[in-house]
Design a protein around this motif. Structure first.
Motif, PDB file in Angstrom:
ATOM      1  N   ASP A  44      34.302  47.484  25.949  1.00 47.20           N
ATOM      2  CA  ASP A  44      33.394  48.665  26.360  1.00 47.20           C
ATOM      3  C   ASP A  44      32.473  48.024  27.386  1.00 47.20           C
ATOM      4  OD1 ASP A  44      32.022  50.689  26.586  1.00 47.20           O
ATOM      5  OD2 ASP A  44      31.797  51.157  24.461  1.00 47.20           O
ATOM      6  N   LEU A  45      32.472  48.450  28.637  1.00 46.04           N
ATOM      7  CA  LEU A  45      31.407  48.291  29.624  1.00 46.04           C
ATOM      8  C   LEU A  45      30.341  49.099  29.808  1.00 46.04           C
ATOM      9  CD1 LEU A  45      33.815  46.976  32.505  1.00 46.04           C
ATOM     10  CD2 LEU A  45      32.935  45.746  30.613  1.00 46.04           C
ATOM     11  N   ALA A  46      30.213  50.224  28.955  1.00 44.00           N
ATOM     12  CA  ALA A  46      29.135  51.008  28.774  1.00 44.00           C
ATOM     13  C   ALA A  46      27.829  50.247  28.746  1.00 44.00           C
ATOM     14  CB  ALA A  46      29.196  52.082  27.721  1.00 44.00           C
ATOM     15  N   GLY A  47      27.116  50.339  29.717  1.00 38.30           N
ATOM     16  CA  GLY A  47      25.753  49.843  29.782  1.00 38.30           C
ATOM     17  C   GLY A  47      25.806  48.125  30.278  1.00 38.30           C
ATOM     18  N   CYS A  48      27.035  47.691  30.723  1.00 41.70           N
ATOM     19  CA  CYS A  48      27.220  46.398  31.013  1.00 41.70           C
ATOM     20  C   CYS A  48      26.376  46.195  32.454  1.00 41.70           C
ATOM     21  CB  CYS A  48      28.577  46.025  31.151  1.00 41.70           C
ATOM     22  SG  CYS A  48      28.846  44.400  31.431  1.00 41.70           S
ATOM     23  N   ALA A  49      25.288  45.268  32.331  1.00 40.93           N
ATOM     24  CA  ALA A  49      24.595  45.038  33.273  1.00 40.93           C
ATOM     25  C   ALA A  49      25.017  44.092  34.460  1.00 40.93           C
ATOM     26  CB  ALA A  49      23.013  44.430  32.729  1.00 40.93           C
ATOM     27  N   ASP A  50      25.961  43.151  33.950  1.00 43.54           N
ATOM     28  CA  ASP A  50      26.313  42.135  35.012  1.00 43.54           C
ATOM     29  C   ASP A  50      27.477  41.562  34.576  1.00 43.54           C
ATOM     30  OD1 ASP A  50      25.275  40.468  33.119  1.00 43.54           O
ATOM     31  OD2 ASP A  50      23.311  39.976  34.299  1.00 43.54           O
ATOM     32  N   LYS A  51      27.686  40.336  35.523  1.00 45.59           N
ATOM     33  CA  LYS A  51      28.973  39.510  35.048  1.00 45.59           C
ATOM     34  C   LYS A  51      28.717  39.004  33.784  1.00 45.59           C
ATOM     35  CE  LYS A  51      31.063  35.500  36.934  1.00 45.59           C
ATOM     36  NZ  LYS A  51      31.047  34.475  38.133  1.00 45.59           N
ATOM     37  N   ALA A  52      27.710  38.329  33.627  1.00 48.30           N
ATOM     38  CA  ALA A  52      27.597  37.475  32.536  1.00 48.30           C
ATOM     39  C   ALA A  52      27.826  38.180  31.156  1.00 48.30           C
ATOM     40  CB  ALA A  52      26.000  37.121  32.193  1.00 48.30           C
ATOM     41  N   ARG A  56      30.755  38.032  28.309  1.00 45.48           N
ATOM     42  CA  ARG A  56      30.231  38.077  26.872  1.00 45.48           C
ATOM     43  C   ARG A  56      31.194  39.125  26.150  1.00 45.48           C
ATOM     44  NH1 ARG A  56      25.165  37.207  28.971  1.00 45.48           N
ATOM     45  NH2 ARG A  56      24.651  39.531  28.611  1.00 45.48           N
ATOM     46  N   ARG A  57      31.343  40.419  26.541  1.00 38.01           N
ATOM     47  CA  ARG A  57      32.013  41.385  25.952  1.00 38.01           C
ATOM     48  C   ARG A  57      33.533  41.089  25.903  1.00 38.01           C
ATOM     49  NH1 ARG A  57      29.037  46.941  27.598  1.00 38.01           N
ATOM     50  NH2 ARG A  57      26.941  46.124  27.329  1.00 38.01           N
ATOM     51  N   PHE A  58      33.954  40.501  26.951  1.00 34.49           N
ATOM     52  CA  PHE A  58      35.429  40.134  26.857  1.00 34.49           C
ATOM     53  C   PHE A  58      35.852  38.956  25.816  1.00 34.49           C
ATOM     54  CE2 PHE A  58      36.572  42.374  30.608  1.00 34.49           C
ATOM     55  CZ  PHE A  58      38.045  42.450  30.583  1.00 34.49           C
ATOM     56  N   ALA A  59      34.813  38.188  25.848  1.00 31.58           N
ATOM     57  CA  ALA A  59      34.640  36.809  24.867  1.00 31.58           C
ATOM     58  C   ALA A  59      34.742  37.628  23.507  1.00 31.58           C
ATOM     59  CB  ALA A  59      33.716  36.095  25.060  1.00 31.58           C
ATOM     60  N   ALA A  60      33.886  38.432  23.252  1.00 26.07           N
ATOM     61  CA  ALA A  60      33.431  38.877  21.753  1.00 26.07           C
ATOM     62  C   ALA A  60      34.788  39.857  21.341  1.00 26.07           C
ATOM     63  CB  ALA A  60      32.322  39.782  21.835  1.00 26.07           C
ATOM     64  N   ALA A  61      35.335  40.870  22.519  1.00 24.83           N
ATOM     65  CA  ALA A  61      36.516  41.454  22.089  1.00 24.83           C
ATOM     66  C   ALA A  61      37.947  40.549  21.962  1.00 24.83           C
ATOM     67  CB  ALA A  61      36.673  42.408  23.018  1.00 24.83           C
ATOM     68  N   ARG A 101      32.004  49.478  37.943  1.00 20.36           N
ATOM     69  CA  ARG A 101      32.990  49.172  39.217  1.00 20.36           C
ATOM     70  C   ARG A 101      32.025  49.668  40.355  1.00 20.36           C
ATOM     71  NH1 ARG A 101      36.215  53.381  41.873  1.00 20.36           N
ATOM     72  NH2 ARG A 101      37.627  52.287  43.283  1.00 20.36           N
ATOM     73  N   ALA A 102      31.233  50.849  40.221  1.00 20.32           N
ATOM     74  CA  ALA A 102      30.539  51.181  41.279  1.00 20.32           C
ATOM     75  C   ALA A 102      29.345  50.416  41.593  1.00 20.32           C
ATOM     76  CB  ALA A 102      29.956  52.753  40.719  1.00 20.32           C
ATOM     77  N   ALA A 103      28.820  49.682  40.471  1.00 25.40           N
ATOM     78  CA  ALA A 103      27.658  48.864  40.825  1.00 25.40           C
ATOM     79  C   ALA A 103      27.962  47.528  41.160  1.00 25.40           C
ATOM     80  CB  ALA A 103      26.949  48.723  39.215  1.00 25.40           C
ATOM     81  N   HIS A 104      29.291  46.950  40.819  1.00 28.12           N
ATOM     82  CA  HIS A 104      29.464  45.572  40.821  1.00 28.12           C
ATOM     83  C   HIS A 104      31.265  45.350  41.677  1.00 28.12           C
ATOM     84  CE1 HIS A 104      26.324  44.653  38.555  1.00 28.12           C
ATOM     85  NE2 HIS A 104      26.624  45.508  37.648  1.00 28.12           N
TER      86      HIS A 104
END
Length: 145
Positions: A44-52, A56-61, A101-104
């Motif tokens: 879930d990328l909701a509220g995901c601020a940056d690449k780091a 972390r979200r990929f690693a956790a999932a 996608r829009a931000a990064h």
């Protein structure tokens, strides 16, 4: 698409890849993949601020092992391995990706490339690997246009 058709589609490793899909189909896809014995990873990328944060979200999932280095190369290595998560196939649901996608944009393109390479490697091994990016119907329509 019926549940049977969806399962048949997801079972065909030759068509594995990275796809934008209608967000309304997310649950049906997750259920179909689960019924095939696939590992279903929801990122879930909701509220995901940056690449780091994304890494972390990929690693956790994915329950990535301690050796995961939290960089693009490590993500590519982890997705090509997944030996700690044996399954008949893999379905990654990268949810709420539109804002990220829009931000990064450049990082988003790198992520798509990594996901696509992982899907191609798994397909060569005749194992399905789907990276699906559910988007709202109106955003999906804009991409198709």
């Amino acid at each position: 698409m019926s549940a049977v058709d969806l399962r048949m589609l997801l079972a065909d490793a030759r068509h594995s890849g990275v796809y934008f899909v209608d967000a309304r189909d997310t649950e049906a896809m997750a259920q179909a993949a689960g019924g095939l014995g696939y590992a279903v990873l929801r990122i879930d990328l909701a509220g995901c601020a940056d690449k780091a944060a994304l890494l972390r979200r990929f690693a956790a999932a994915g329950g990535f092992p301690d050796w995961f280095g939290h960089n693009w190369d490590a993500l590519a290595d982890a997705l090509a391995d997944l030996s700690w998560k044996p399954a008949a196939g893999y379905l990654l649901l990268v949810e709420h990706a539109g804002d990220w996608r829009a931000a990064h944009g450049e990082d988003f393109d790198t992520l798509l490339e990594i996901l696509g390479e992982a899907a191609a490697r798994w397909a060569e091994a005749d194992t399905a690997f789907w990276a699906l990016l559910p988007l709202p119907a109106e955003l999906l329509s804009a991409l198709e246009g």
